[in-house]
Motif scaffolding. Structure first.
Motif, mmCIF file in Angstrom:
data_model
loop_
_atom_site.group_PDB
_atom_site.id
_atom_site.type_symbol
_atom_site.label_atom_id
_atom_site.label_comp_id
_atom_site.label_asym_id
_atom_site.label_seq_id
_atom_site.Cartn_x
_atom_site.Cartn_y
_atom_site.Cartn_z
ATOM 1 N N ARG A 89 0.844 -1.201 0.080
ATOM 2 C CA ARG A 89 -0.076 0.027 -0.133
ATOM 3 C C ARG A 89 0.947 1.348 0.021
ATOM 4 O O ARG A 89 0.586 2.164 -0.820
ATOM 5 N N ALA A 90 1.906 1.111 0.946
ATOM 6 C CA ALA A 90 2.880 2.377 0.813
ATOM 7 C C ALA A 90 3.588 2.859 -0.372
ATOM 8 O O ALA A 90 3.693 3.869 -0.887
ATOM 9 N N VAL A 91 3.997 1.468 -0.893
ATOM 10 C CA VAL A 91 4.547 1.702 -2.605
ATOM 11 C C VAL A 91 3.700 2.328 -3.441
ATOM 12 O O VAL A 91 4.078 3.090 -4.290
ATOM 13 N N TRP A 92 2.500 1.791 -3.392
ATOM 14 C CA TRP A 92 1.536 2.110 -4.513
ATOM 15 C C TRP A 92 1.169 3.832 -4.127
ATOM 16 O O TRP A 92 1.149 4.461 -5.172
ATOM 17 N N HIS A 93 0.903 4.050 -3.084
ATOM 18 C CA HIS A 93 0.743 5.349 -2.677
ATOM 19 C C HIS A 93 2.085 6.261 -2.946
ATOM 20 O O HIS A 93 1.516 7.386 -3.568
ATOM 21 N N GLY A 94 3.142 5.912 -2.917
ATOM 22 C CA GLY A 94 4.242 6.663 -3.178
ATOM 23 C C GLY A 94 4.431 6.823 -4.545
ATOM 24 O O GLY A 94 4.820 8.094 -5.147
ATOM 25 N N GLN A 95 4.272 5.895 -5.292
ATOM 26 C CA GLN A 95 4.526 6.102 -6.918
ATOM 27 C C GLN A 95 3.293 6.579 -7.340
ATOM 28 O O GLN A 95 3.591 7.595 -8.209
ATOM 29 N N MET A 185 -3.202 18.688 7.100
ATOM 30 C CA MET A 185 -3.698 17.609 7.557
ATOM 31 C C MET A 185 -4.393 17.024 6.061
ATOM 32 O O MET A 185 -4.633 15.877 6.066
ATOM 33 N N THR A 186 -4.451 17.902 5.233
ATOM 34 C CA THR A 186 -4.800 17.389 3.894
ATOM 35 C C THR A 186 -3.535 16.975 3.215
ATOM 36 O O THR A 186 -3.433 16.694 1.774
ATOM 37 N N ASN A 187 -2.335 16.974 3.587
ATOM 38 C CA ASN A 187 -1.182 16.479 3.053
ATOM 39 C C ASN A 187 -0.868 17.487 1.604
ATOM 40 O O ASN A 187 -0.383 16.956 0.696
ATOM 41 N N SER A 188 -1.276 18.681 1.632
ATOM 42 C CA SER A 188 -1.031 19.577 0.432
ATOM 43 C C SER A 188 0.519 19.554 0.081
ATOM 44 O O SER A 188 0.724 19.633 -1.201
ATOM 45 N N SER A 189 1.321 19.774 0.909
ATOM 46 C CA SER A 189 2.850 20.101 0.489
ATOM 47 C C SER A 189 3.598 18.848 -0.031
ATOM 48 O O SER A 189 4.248 18.429 -1.040
ATOM 49 N N SER A 190 2.932 17.436 0.873
ATOM 50 C CA SER A 190 3.601 16.219 0.535
ATOM 51 C C SER A 190 3.045 15.976 -0.945
ATOM 52 O O SER A 190 3.725 15.253 -1.774
ATOM 53 N N SER A 191 1.785 16.352 -1.332
ATOM 54 C CA SER A 191 1.263 15.827 -2.762
ATOM 55 C C SER A 191 1.987 16.865 -3.722
ATOM 56 O O SER A 191 2.340 16.191 -4.608
ATOM 57 N N ALA A 192 2.177 18.136 -3.409
ATOM 58 C CA ALA A 192 2.656 19.024 -4.481
ATOM 59 C C ALA A 192 4.206 18.418 -4.774
ATOM 60 O O ALA A 192 4.469 18.670 -5.905
ATOM 61 N N TYR A 193 4.761 17.939 -3.613
ATOM 62 C CA TYR A 193 6.267 17.815 -3.991
ATOM 63 C C TYR A 193 6.467 16.269 -4.010
ATOM 64 O O TYR A 193 7.676 15.980 -4.263
ATOM 65 N N GLY A 194 5.329 15.413 -3.983
ATOM 66 C CA GLY A 194 5.806 13.956 -4.320
ATOM 67 C C GLY A 194 6.536 13.595 -2.988
ATOM 68 O O GLY A 194 7.246 12.537 -3.209
#
Length: 243
Positions: A89-95, A185-194
């Protein structure tokens, strides 16, 4: 109504296309994790990787104490299973996060929202930029259920900003002089920067000058150090070599 339906259809098509592109890569990663669960294969591959790496020069600080290397070798205990539901699950989400990220080397830096740990005041990443000075971003992420016994910390998935503050304080112990902010908490930076699990960036004048690989294996502090040293040479000239 028609506009909303069209946007929903386009979003669905984009998700379907990404799944078709990422699925072969995901299967390859899952197969490799499954192979590494066989002890003989794990020891062979990790041992060969360590034998192929150059010897790390021991660096001492002003007190004569050994300084840990920028990129310590990857070690996995014999009792750790790598191919689990949590890891897949972590690998799929990260990719998928990496596929849809907005940040790309040479492109504009996303000015995503962040939160101050004291008072939970909202700011933006580029608020920390100072003129032409390079801004280093170091993203870290909780283990989310995929953790090994080799990890010095076990930080579960955050349920609130208070959880993120507690985890960030642990991280800040290693670099107390660095500015510390939290993702929303919506992980905006994590999503924007992968940025999953960890990732390093250098931003200069609103442009991404360096984009590190996805952690843990792509998290290379030595690459970031090399970029900063080259930049310093451009400003001040090469430093004299020690004899």
């Amino acid at each position: 109504m028609l506009r909303s339906l069209l946007l929903h259809s386009l979003r669905l098509c984009a998700q379907t296309a990404s799944c078709l592109v990422l699925f072969p890569r995901f299967l390859g990663t899952a197969f490799m994790l499954w192979l590494l669960d066989f002890l003989c294969i794990r020891k062979h591959l990790l041992g060969r990787r360590r034998r192929g790496q150059p010897e790390i020069e021991v660096e001492l600080n002003s007190d004569g104490e050994e300084v840990p290397p920028d990129d310590p070798p990857v070690c996995v205990s014999d009792d750790n299973r790598l191919c689990t539901l949590a890891s897949l699950r972590a690998v799929w989400h990260g990719q998928k996060l990496d596929f849809f990220k907005q940040a790309h080397e040479g492109g504009p830096a996303p000015n995503s929202e962040v939160v101050l740990p004291d008072g939970f005041q909202n700011q933006h990443i580029l608020d920390y930029a100072r003129g032409n000075r390079p801004l280093v971003l170091n993203f870290a992420h909780p283990s989310d259920g995929w953790v090994t016994t080799d990890s010095p910390y076990s930080i579960p998935q955050h349920r609130s900003l208070e959880d993120r503050v507690s985890a960030a304080r642990v991280l800040q112990q290693g670099a107390p002089e660095c500015a510390l902010v939290l993702d929303t908490m919506t992980n905006s930076s994590s999503s924007a920067y992968g940025a999953y699990f960890e990732r390093l960036y250098i931003i200069q004048s609103g442009t991404i000058m360096y984009q590190g690989g996805r952690g843990p294996d792509g998290y290379q502090v030595s690459e970031l150090r090399t970029w900063l040293e080259r930049y310093d040479e451009q400003l001040h000239g090469p430093q004299p070599r020690r004899v």
